[in-house]
Design a protein around this motif. Structure first.
Motif, mmCIF file in Angstrom:
data_model
loop_
_atom_site.group_PDB
_atom_site.id
_atom_site.type_symbol
_atom_site.label_atom_id
_atom_site.label_comp_id
_atom_site.label_asym_id
_atom_site.label_seq_id
_atom_site.Cartn_x
_atom_site.Cartn_y
_atom_site.Cartn_z
ATOM 1 N N GLY A 1 -108.069 0.874 5.854
ATOM 2 C CA GLY A 1 -107.690 2.040 5.090
ATOM 3 C C GLY A 1 -106.456 2.761 5.320
ATOM 4 N N GLU A 2 -105.811 2.230 6.332
ATOM 5 C CA GLU A 2 -104.315 3.094 6.536
ATOM 6 C C GLU A 2 -103.419 2.401 5.549
ATOM 7 O OE1 GLU A 2 -101.330 3.444 10.281
ATOM 8 O OE2 GLU A 2 -102.477 1.752 10.179
ATOM 9 N N THR B 1 -106.868 10.128 1.857
ATOM 10 C CA THR B 1 -107.963 10.656 2.335
ATOM 11 C C THR B 1 -108.063 11.286 3.749
ATOM 12 O OG1 THR B 1 -108.603 8.531 3.016
ATOM 13 C CG2 THR B 1 -109.546 9.019 0.956
ATOM 14 N N GLY B 2 -107.192 11.123 4.293
ATOM 15 C CA GLY B 2 -106.927 11.889 5.673
ATOM 16 C C GLY B 2 -105.775 10.991 6.557
ATOM 17 N N ARG B 3 -105.869 11.379 7.783
ATOM 18 C CA ARG B 3 -104.909 10.662 8.826
ATOM 19 C C ARG B 3 -105.678 10.239 9.766
ATOM 20 N NH1 ARG B 3 -99.843 9.961 9.258
ATOM 21 N NH2 ARG B 3 -98.801 10.140 11.192
ATOM 22 N N LYS B 4 -105.208 9.090 10.461
ATOM 23 C CA LYS B 4 -106.006 8.408 11.320
ATOM 24 C C LYS B 4 -106.152 9.288 12.659
ATOM 25 C CE LYS B 4 -105.274 3.887 12.139
ATOM 26 N NZ LYS B 4 -104.829 2.799 12.347
ATOM 27 N N LYS B 5 -105.216 10.073 13.103
ATOM 28 C CA LYS B 5 -105.268 10.477 14.198
ATOM 29 C C LYS B 5 -106.049 11.873 14.080
ATOM 30 C CE LYS B 5 -101.311 8.701 16.674
ATOM 31 N NZ LYS B 5 -99.899 9.180 17.007
ATOM 32 N N MET C 1 -108.266 -2.017 -5.761
ATOM 33 C CA MET C 1 -106.935 -2.448 -5.699
ATOM 34 C C MET C 1 -106.402 -2.358 -4.150
ATOM 35 S SD MET C 1 -103.315 -1.762 -7.830
ATOM 36 C CE MET C 1 -104.275 -2.042 -9.335
ATOM 37 N N ARG C 2 -105.863 -3.395 -3.602
ATOM 38 C CA ARG C 2 -105.361 -3.132 -1.967
ATOM 39 C C ARG C 2 -103.672 -3.181 -1.956
ATOM 40 N NH1 ARG C 2 -109.354 -1.881 0.874
ATOM 41 N NH2 ARG C 2 -108.107 -2.893 2.787
ATOM 42 N N GLU C 3 -103.151 -3.706 -2.959
ATOM 43 C CA GLU C 3 -101.820 -3.657 -3.117
ATOM 44 C C GLU C 3 -101.296 -3.702 -4.340
ATOM 45 O OE1 GLU C 3 -99.852 -6.525 -0.170
ATOM 46 O OE2 GLU C 3 -98.249 -6.755 -1.418
#
Length: 610
Positions: free
Chosen positions: A424-425, A470-474, A1-3
């Protein structure tokens, strides 16, 4: 599911602002006890009731004092104090005159205070004690617009009330009438995990929608039928999570108490005396309570019973979870019998830690591990997890009523939407999303895209629309071989070990991933006693071969969750924990990764020596 998006439960604010509810509550139910003021007495803490009518009288009198001191609609007033009743008084008095609130953490440095007061052009600041006043005083020369400093511990509230006696009440109502739903209610600063904190402009409509949605959708969790719900606020009111708790309680008749100290010991004492019906907390609190309970069981020779009770609680909660998700029949008769066996000796002890009345709780600020969620649910306290940011006025997702899926942060709140971008954001949308960053058009345009807020966090939606972080981009680590590693999973798994207090993965432009680990001081004392080790400081203990072996086992277990290229190949036990005072944690206890890397550059370099 994307949204996924869900229809709203409540209407957005149509007129006025947040202070209006103070006056409306006093008109409709003047004798309702809205607050309990803590007062230390000879027999311990007493909680003195404050009715809706009494609170309106206090807010009105304080608002008149602010007008007498020259405050006008649109002015900004900073509040730099721990969580206490006067914080809430000032908050609603500021809103009652059409002014804007600027929360400031009392742990802020002089540089941070100057940055916030200068950036917001605050005309006045409320501080708690003399130390806070000195911090503000040290930067006053660079703040020509700052006209007043009021000190709570120096009786500023009664002084302002006295100053305002000659101000007609109608002037307060006239100023309050200038507020619109889209007016800025607060300039609340982000935690600054990846750089300098940004001032988020949060409107009256943003906060009202957030609070009304949460209470309308989840009210039946707050207290048994026929009882008035009660909440003890210990989270910093300078954080949007704490501010949301305050506004939710005031708007919806939930009795609120204030606990100034956020240390685990003081919070537990406050919970024992206040006895709330509902708990709003952060994962750190649940982790500390579990570790303390396990240490106590081990000291009394009951660790085997405790661990069996924990295993039973988790299996019991997992079976119930599968049943309400339509995936199984629920706990078997034998499992129910085991669960009943452990209730009095173990589970009730855990429930009593929170005052004895709490059966449901909310965790926020960072994700709660699935293991802890299952444990507390099995012990009789279901913890609903959620996800949000300062930019979303606190939560934007949460576990649906009666359907928590532990290890996730729930589904979008009614009226909100979650979208997963191609990389994935997580993008979110809803009436609780902020108006933008203060005086930062470029920064605002970077995160607000066609009505969506790009959060900077990574995650995915499962088949039922539950969001998993799952995490943070930065925070993504890119090794010298080009492998991208999200540190979130391994860090969370390592923190589950009783000895490990904090953990941060490193490895950018390095051949492999390593870990910086700090130890829980109380757990270390307990471990040394059980292993007949002589008393030693943390630095010496970190070199102990048995301790190194214990931590290595924890690292090896955590590594089973990831591929070899993502696994931890080396670690170092640091002599001290990361602290807010050293600038290594945000006031909301999130890691300032860049600051940690800089502070421990030597230790990190040693991990990669040939």
């Amino acid at each position: 599911m994307r949204e996924l998006s869900l229809p709203p439960l409540v209407q957005t604010l149509r007129s006025g602002g947040l202070a209006d509810s103070v006056f409306e509550a006093a008109d409709t139910d003047p004798d309702l006890v809205q607050f309990s003021r803590g007062e230390e007495g000879p027999e311990g803490m007493r909680w003195l009731p404050v009715t809706a009518q009494g609170f309106r009288t206090e807010v009105l009198a304080l608002a008149k004092g602010l007008i007498a001191e020259g405050l006008r609609p649109g002015d900004r007033v900073a509040v730099m104090s721990r969580t206490r009743y006067e914080w809430t008084q000032f908050c609603y008095a500021i809103w009652s005159v059409g002014a804007q609130l600027v929360p400031v953490y009392p742990t802020s440095s002089a540089e941070q205070v100057h940055w916030i007061l200068a950036g917001t052009r605050a005309v006045a600041v409320v501080v708690e004690g003399e130390d806070d006043a000195m911090t503000v005083g040290a930067v006053c020369d660079g703040l020509p617009g700052l006209r007043k400093i009021w000190q709570l511990d120096d009786d500023c509230v009664p002084e302002l009330v006295e100053l305002g006696r000659g101000v007609p009440e109608m002037m307060v109502h006239r100023y309050r009438a200038t507020v619109r739903p889209g007016s800025a209610a607060t300039i609340t600063y982000t935690s600054g995990t990846t750089g300098r904190p940004k001032g988020c402009v949060i409107t009256h409509a943003n906060l009202a929608f957030e609070c009304d949605t949460l209470i309308t959708g989840w009210r039946e969790l707050l207290a048994p039928p026929g009882e008035q719900p009660s909440v003890l606020a210990y989270l910093p009111l300078a954080h949007v999570y704490g501010l949301m708790v305050q506004v939710s309680c005031q708007r919806h008749g939930i009795r609120l108490g204030h606990q100034p100290s956020s240390s685990t010991e003081d919070v537990l004492r406050g919970l024992a005396s206040f006895r709330p019906s509902f708990l709003l907390a952060v994962p750190h609190m649940f982790e500390k309570i579990f570790r303390q309970a396990r240490r106590t069981a081990e000291e009394h020779g009951r660790l085997e019973v405790f661990d069996k009770a924990v295993d039973t609680a988790m299996r019991y909660a997992e079976a119930k979870e599968r049943r309400y998700l339509g995936l199984g029949p629920g706990p078997s008769p034998s499992l129910r019998a085991q669960h009943t066996l452990y209730d009095r000796p173990v589970y009730r002890q855990l429930r009593d830690v929170f005052g004895g009345r709490v059966r449901h709780a909310v965790s926020g600020g960072s994700p709660l591990s699935r293991e802890l969620g299952l444990l507390f649910a099995g012990a009789g306290i279901t913890v609903y997890d959620g996800y949000g940011l300062t930019e979303t006025s606190a939560a934007v997702t949460g576990h649906p009523l009666g359907r928590p899926r532990f290890g996730t942060v729930g589904r979008p709140l009614p009226g909100c939407a979650v979208h997963i971008a191609p990389d994935g954001e997580i993008w979110v949308r809803g009436p609780n999303v902020f108006a933008g960053y203060l005086d930062d058009r470029a920064g605002t345009e970077e995160v607000l895209r066609d009505g969506w807020l790009a959060t900077g966090d990574l995650g995915h939606l499962d088949d039922e629309g539950y969001l998993r972080l799952t995490g943070r981009k930065k925070d993504i680590i890119i090794t010298s071989s080009g492998k991208s590693v999200s540190p979130h999973v391994l860090e969370q798994r390592l923190r589950c070990h009783p000895l490990i207090s904090q953990c941060m993965l490193v490895g950018d432009n390095r051949p492999f991933v390593s870990a910086l680990i700090t130890l829980d001081r109380e757990a270390l004392v307990h471990w040394r006693r059980l292993h007949y080790k002589e008393l030693m400081d943390t630095r010496a203990a970190a070199q102990d071969a048995d301790l190194q072996e214990e931590i290595q086992r924890a690292v090896s277990r955590a590594n089973t969750a990831v591929s070899r290229s993502e696994s931890i190949r080396a670690f170092v036990i640091l002599p001290d924990e990361f602290t807010v005072a050293e600038g290594l944690l945000t006031p909301s206890l999130k890691l300032r990764r860049g600051a940690v890397v800089k502070a421990y550059a030597t230790e990190i370099a040693s991990l990669y020596q040939p």
